[in-house]
Design a protein around this motif. Structure first.
Motif: not given
Length: 900
Positions: A228-234, A251-257, A270-274
């Motif tokens: 329900t999101a992707v997170a990165v370090h500020p 695969l799902i097509g849902r838009q997440i922040k 990569t420093g970006a996590v689901k």
């Protein structure tokens, strides 16, 4: 003369004496105000348990302490019992009915539980009978079971009390879920193991147009379906411009922040996590913090649910495979890299656990932990070895709430009831003080000692009980006081609680030890025990844990059948350094077997040469009245010196030291020296009395570790009472009979004998050949002592005569060695060719020196140390040690041969 069989037969002995002890109630304990209590509660073995080496070690240690304190005059209780072992027992019975093509769901709860109780009645006492074979002196009449009726009532009482105090709550949290057992597990029940896995780099397309995608790295691609999101370090400059934007979930097509949080490790992937709030504990926290949607994608059995669309019904790992292939097809999988992963496994079935969002019951642990930390810091409870104190405190100071609900059927059912008519389950309701419920009620949820007849909120009778049962440890943490029928204030409870010591293994410090301390302080307002002794883990000779899959299990029952329980007990304890892991092979049990034989043969020698009229004197009184020769004074002193050290070893739980002290004294001092010295005059009254008294006192001091053979010999002793050795008093230390000066002086005499023996062997002299020796020292006191004592021992080295020399002789046909500060000269004229012997010895020294050098090079080789089996390394160390000893002896002899 007493007739004693020529060989000790453990099979004729052990069952006979155990039956005798039981029939005479020698294990029983009662409240006795005239005695101090000593109490141990057994770590209750699972009803599914079969005696293994860990049990054998643990219970031997406990039995040593129990038998020792019983003989020391304490009112001694070893409280026995068994644990219902929720998950383990249910698994066993499920496997049993599976042979008939049935699942527990086919039988239904009640019928399945009937089958479990039937199994328990048939097999649940197996471990108890096996403990008896080991020699465990528990008070079996007090046997408790964690699901007997009285115990079960107390478990409910405790749950209700904690709920009333606000220490038990229900909530939706990420828990450890076992898809095989289909139940929640506490963190301690889901130990992490490192496995080979992969890091999957997945492209998440951006919803905006200015960049195509952001790459996310994950080890569990199947859970992306619940993102329900992707997170990165500020502070990560690479992603600063993307924060707040949206991506499209593949695969799902849902838009997440895309969110920013300092929890993200910039160096991972990569420093970006689901972010999957329903399937990861860290993601759960992020989900709560940023008000994200929680999407559960998994069924309790580890298959994917309806939230995963086309993947519904697939096993989680099969789904992973298909998802990865699909991502490859649509070009959204950038790469896959091998990656080590630390993954929780079910402690029972070893299935990889699934972090799972679930409604469970929890205990708030921090309020309970605070006083439990203080009692250890203040030294009211002591850990042995001391290093475990730090481990305990570190865990307690970082303690997490305890998930206590389990989704199985066998166990204590949670005393919580629900009203189907009530919708507002969080609305407060004032309780009726006169009600059986007597607690803080919530609308629709009722926590009660007994099933309520109607809902206290709406009056409905449509009430059902929570399906879950309590964690097995929720009953076990009450063990030290519930075994005495708390909350009744019984005389037993007042007398035996707190218990004296807990003996357990390191893997259950958090499961059990810490929780028992918390429970004791909460419900008894006192600690449950004063000392905690943590023994090591039994491993095979290569350092691996014993398991069926490795095929390295040594069955203690087979060892007992083959060489006896005493041999097993003694061997285990002798090789167990305090708190260290034990590296075991069947070969190592020979020490116990050989010691049994040595004890039997020595006792037989004493008893078959004993005249009863010579042993009716009190040793201390005899010692004071009679002029006893130095040999008898020495062995008496050595026994009481050993006994003093034994008591110190037992006080500080140094069990291997206890075993080694008695082994060394009996084998090397009493047998090898004393009995051999007195054999020519074994019928003399002084020798008769001393050898008998030392034997019977030694048997008493050995009894805690080798109960069967000591009882068998004890019953053959003359002048004994009709008592078991088990209830005889422990020998008193007679400090006035300890003569350290004499002990040291005798060591010199023995060293002279040993050196002479070594030279006989080295020069291959005929054993019947009598030697002449000369002894020189400047110390007149030593000359007097040698003159008074050496005639007693010279026959042990085949010495015909000795003389005290005024100076070291200059004869060429002799070997002259320094023993302590006494020069020993052995006259060899006409016996050997010294020049030739010196040449042989020099050649052997050269060879041994080269062997030592090669061995030392081997031990500098890291490949050898890292890859060789532990048994091989130990064997090589032993070889090196023997080579060095041999080299030292040969050099000493060479130095003693006059230059030729």
């Amino acid at each position: 003369m007493n007739e004693v069989p020529s060989r000790y037969n453990h099979k004729d002995t052990e069952d006979k004496w155990y039956k005798f002890w039981e029939e005479n109630n020698l294990f029983s304990a009662t409240v006795n105000p005239s005695k101090k209590p000593f109490c141990i509660v057994i770590p209750p073995p699972n009803v599914t348990g079969i005696l293994h080496m860990g049990h054998a070690l643990n219970n031997t240690i406990q039995d040593i302490l129990i038998r020792y304190h019983r003989m020391k005059g304490f009112e001694t209780l070893w409280m026995p019992g068994t644990d219902h072992a929720g998950i383990a027992t249910q698994n066993v019975v499920e496997k049993q009915i599976a042979k008939d093509g049935l699942r527990r769901q086919d039988l239904g709860r009640d019928k399945f539980l009937e089958r479990v109780w039937q199994w328990k009645e048939k097999y649940g006492s197996t471990i108890i009978q096996q403990l008896k074979k080991l020699g465990a002196s528990c008070d079996w009449k007090r046997l408790r079971f964690t699901m007997d009726e009285a115990y079960s009532e107390v478990v409910k009482e405790v749950f209700v009390r904690l709920y009333e105090k606000g220490l038990i709550y229900q909530g939706d949290y990420i828990i450890n879920w076992c898809p095989r057992c289909q139940t929640a597990l506490s963190d301690e029940e889901a130990p992490h193991q490192e496995i080979d896995g992969y890091l999957y780099y997945i492209k998440y397309p951006l919803a905006s147009k200015f960049q195509n995608y952001i790459v996310v790295a994950t080890t569990r691609p199947e859970t992306m379906l619940g993102d329900t999101a992707v997170a990165v370090h500020p502070k990560d400059k690479r992603y600063k411009k993307f924060i707040g934007k949206e991506v499209i979930l593949p695969l799902i097509g849902r838009q997440i922040k895309i969110i920013a949080d300092e929890m993200v490790d910039r160096k991972f992937g990569t420093g970006a996590v689901k972010v999957t709030p329903a399937h990861d504990p860290n993601d759960y926290l992020l989900g709560k913090k940023y008000n994200l949607e929680f999407i559960n994608i998994m069924n309790p059995d580890g298959t994917l649910n309806e939230n995963t669309f086309s993947y519904t019904g697939l096993d989680r790992f099969k789904a992973r495979e298909l998802i990865v292939n699909e991502l490859k097809k649509i070009n959204l999988l950038e790469k896959i890299k091998p990656h080590k992963i630390s993954v929780g496994h079910c402690y029972r079935c070893h299935t990889i656990i699934e972090p799972y969002l679930s409604r469970q019951w929890f205990v708030k642990m921090k309020p309970l932990a605070k006083p439990a930390i203080e009692v250890v810091k203040k030294g009211k409870i002591k850990f042995y070895p001391k290093r475990w104190t730090k481990v305990y405190l570190n865990w307690m100071e970082n303690i997490q709430d305890w998930c206590i609900s389990r989704q199985i059927w066998w166990g204590h059912r949670i005393p919580v009831y629900y009203c189907r008519n009530c919708q507002q389950i969080y609305k407060s309701q004032i309780p009726n003080p006169k009600s059986q419920i007597n607690l803080r009620e919530k609308s629709g949820i009722i926590v009660s000692r007994e099933k309520p007849e109607k809902c206290p909120s709406c009056g409905s009778t449509d009430i059902y009980q929570d399906e879950d049962v309590l964690d097995t440890w929720f009953s076990s943490w009450l063990w030290p006081f519930v075994t005495f029928y708390w909350p009744k204030e019984s005389e037993d409870l007042k007398y035996f609680y707190p218990t004296s010591v807990l003996v357990t293994a390191p893997e259950i410090i958090f499961f059990w030890v810490a929780r028992m301390i918390m429970a004791g302080l909460e419900f008894m307002q006192d600690i449950p025990f004063y000392d905690v002794y943590i023994h090591g883990t039994v491993r095979d000779i290569e350092g691996r844990k014993m398991s069926k899959s490795l095929g390295n299990i040594i069955d203690p029952l087979e060892i007992i059948e083959h060489i006896g329980a005493d041999a097993l007990r003694f061997s285990l304890i002798m090789i167990t350094s305090t708190g260290q892991d034990i590296f075991l092979s069947e070969e190592k049990f020979k020490v116990g077997r050989n010691f049994c034989n040595k004890i039997w043969n020595a006792a037989r020698l004493v008893l078959m040469n004993l005249d009863e009229k010579n042993i009716s004197f009190d040793l201390c009184m005899f010692f004071k009245k009679e002029k006893i020769d130095p040999i008898n004074r020495w062995i008496i002193s050595r026994f009481y010196s050993t006994l003093k050290n034994v008591e110190s070893a037992l006080k500080y739980y140094n069990f291997n030291e206890y075993a080694n002290l008695l082994y060394h004294f009996f084998w090397h001092q009493f047998c090898d020296w004393y009995l051999e010295i007195i054999k020519p005059k074994i019928k003399e009254i002084h020798n008769q009395l001393v050898m008998y008294k030392i034997l019977e006192k030694f048997l008493r001091s050995l009894h805690p570790i080798m109960p069967f053979i000591t009882e068998e010999i004890w019953q053959k002793l003359p002048k004994r009472k009709d008592n078991s050795i088990m209830i005889e008093p422990w020998p008193h230390i007679q400090q006035e009979l300890i003569d350290k000066k004499l002990e040291k002086e005798m060591e010199l005499i023995f060293d002279i004998v040993k050196t002479t023996r070594s030279l006989r062997l080295e020069f291959n002299l005929n054993k019947n050949l009598k030697l002449k020796i000369g002894l020189y020292t400047k110390d007149k006191r030593k000359i007097d002592f040698i003159n008074s004592v050496f005639p007693y021992v010279m026959h042990l080295a085949g010495i015909e005569s000795f003389e005290i020399l005024e100076r070291i002789p200059s004869l060429e046909s002799k070997v002259s060695l320094l023993v302590g500060d006494v020069n020993l000269s052995i006259y060899l004229e006409g016996l050997i060719e010294l020049k030739e012997e010196k040449k042989k010895l020099s050649q052997e020294v050269e060879k041994i020196s080269l062997d030592i050098k090669n061995k030392e090079i081997l031990f500098k080789n890291k490949d050898f140390l890292n890859k060789a089996p532990q048994q091989v390394i130990e064997q090589e160390k032993e070889k090196l040690s023997l080579l060095k000893e041999r080299a030292k002896l040969l050099k000493t002899i060479l130095d003693g041969i006059k230059d030729l």
